[in-house]
Design an enzyme around this catalytic site. Structure first.
Site, PDB file in Angstrom:
ATOM      1  CG  HIS A  42      -0.286  -0.284   2.511  1.00 52.81           C
ATOM      2  ND1 HIS A  42       0.625   0.579   3.085  1.00 52.81           N
ATOM      3  CD2 HIS A  42      -0.380  -1.345   3.359  1.00 52.81           C
ATOM      4  CE1 HIS A  42       1.040   0.092   4.239  1.00 52.81           C
ATOM      5  NE2 HIS A  42       0.466  -1.084   4.425  1.00 52.81           N
ATOM      6  CD  GLU A  43       1.386   6.315  -1.348  1.00 47.55           C
ATOM      7  OE1 GLU A  43       2.425   6.993  -1.440  1.00 47.55           O
ATOM      8  OE2 GLU A  43       0.849   5.742  -2.323  1.00 47.55           O
ATOM      9  CG  HIS A  45       4.233  -1.803   1.925  1.00 51.49           C
ATOM     10  ND1 HIS A  45       2.895  -2.121   2.053  1.00 51.49           N
ATOM     11  CD2 HIS A  45       4.886  -2.545   2.849  1.00 51.49           C
ATOM     12  CE1 HIS A  45       2.745  -3.015   2.999  1.00 51.49           C
ATOM     13  NE2 HIS A  45       3.936  -3.288   3.513  1.00 51.49           N
ATOM     14  CD  GLN A 162       8.902  -5.621  11.949  1.00 51.52           C
ATOM     15  OE1 GLN A 162       8.142  -6.585  11.936  1.00 51.52           O
ATOM     16  NE2 GLN A 162       8.934  -4.725  10.972  1.00 51.52           N
ATOM     17  CB  VAL A 185       2.490   6.239   5.438  1.00 53.40           C
ATOM     18  CG1 VAL A 185       1.565   6.857   4.393  1.00 53.40           C
ATOM     19  CG2 VAL A 185       3.952   6.456   5.057  1.00 53.40           C
TER      20      VAL A 185
END
Length: 304
Positions: A42-43, A45, A162, A185
């Site tokens: 998605h955006e 990424h 993470q 984001v």
């Protein structure tokens, strides 16, 4: 700033280790960045990939749905798979190589006999709810760092625990790679972008927004200190009973220990909860105390 290529690279898709090795051997000029994903791009990424393209001459994206980081009751089988559109995003972003192996390529002997243990930092917050999750994450990240031989690896601030654990693994085990954090984001309504957002029913959407609203409220109270931050964030969540909160914490960004009431400096405000059948996480890096407020990412000193 990376040298600007004269032409858009032709996307190479590698499925096997040999194919990856040959494709990687062609990336001879300049440094190589890697963006690791589980697909369903998605955006968020795309922003990671864009940051990698700005910083490095070449970009490798991995698309691998890692079974080692899913528990027996988790959603591996229903995780969205959108490989064709993933490739379109990678091609449009100028990615050089997509490494999209199957589990038998990454784990040729089945579940590995030796894994990377996340240690105490992997046993709290998400690790407390998802036992063994971070061992699986670090094991596959370590393998993919070796296989791609990247100079830099880009990860989103959204998965803050993470990110911290990957940085610790790279530092403690001497991986020759720089780990770069990219700010979270968000969608227009403030929801942090996640592949799992596709699970949300329309009626769940407003409930899910209570997580990001709580973080914004906490950030707005940052000058008042830890108690004010926790109180402001908690007040938002108690107004949304359909959000089943797992945790809401204000912790040190390097130790994940609760910050004391007298604390000032950088801290992580993190929240996790279940909305409908979907478990969501979100976080906000903050500066606590005088001049405090929201940060995009932590300073190097806070997460070295």
């Amino acid at each position: 700033m990376r040298p600007t290529p004269t032409t858009q690279p032709t996307l190479v898709v590698a499925r096997s280790r040999d194919e990856l090795r040959r494709a990687r051997a062609e990336l001879t000029e300049g440094d190589v960045a890697v963006v690791m994903t589980m697909g369903a791009l998605h955006e968020g990424h795309a922003t990671l990939i864009g940051a990698a393209r700005e910083a490095a001459r070449h970009v490798v994206v991995t698309i691998f749905l890692n079974p080692l980081q899913f528990g027996p009751k988790e959603d591996l089988s229903r995780y969205p798979r959108t490989f064709d559109s993933d490739l379109e995003i990678c091609s449009a972003a100028g990615v050089d190589v997509v490494f999209a192996p199957t589990p038998d390529v990454v784990y040729p002997d089945g579940d590995p006999g030796v894994t990377v243990a996340a240690g105490p930092l992997g046993a709290v917050l998400e690790g407390q709810s998802r036992a063994g999750h971070f061992d699986g994450v670090l094991t596959v990240v370590g393998k993919l760092l070796h296989l791609t031989r990247a100079d830099r690896a880009f990860f989103g601030q959204k998965d803050a625990q993470q990110l911290l654990l990957i940085r610790r693994m790279v530092r403690d085990l001497d991986f020759p790679v720089d780990v770069v954090a990219v700010p979270t984001v968000r969608e227009r309504d403030g929801l942090a972008m996640s592949s799992r957002n596709t699970y949300l029913a329309p009626s769940d959407r407003e409930t899910a927004l209570s997580l990001s609203r709580a973080l914004r409220a906490g950030a707005a109270a940052a000058t008042g200190g830890p108690s004010a931050i926790r109180r402001a964030a908690r007040a938002v969540l108690v107004e949304e009973p359909l959000a089943l909160v797992d945790y809401l914490v204000l912790v040190h960004p390097e130790t994940l220990q609760d910050v004391p009431e007298w604390y000032s400096g950088e801290a992580l405000l993190a929240v996790a909860g279940k909305v409908g059948t979907t478990r969501l996480i979100d976080n906000a890096p903050l500066r606590v105390g005088p001049g405090g407020g929201a940060l995009e990412v932590f300073s190097c000193a806070a997460t070295r």
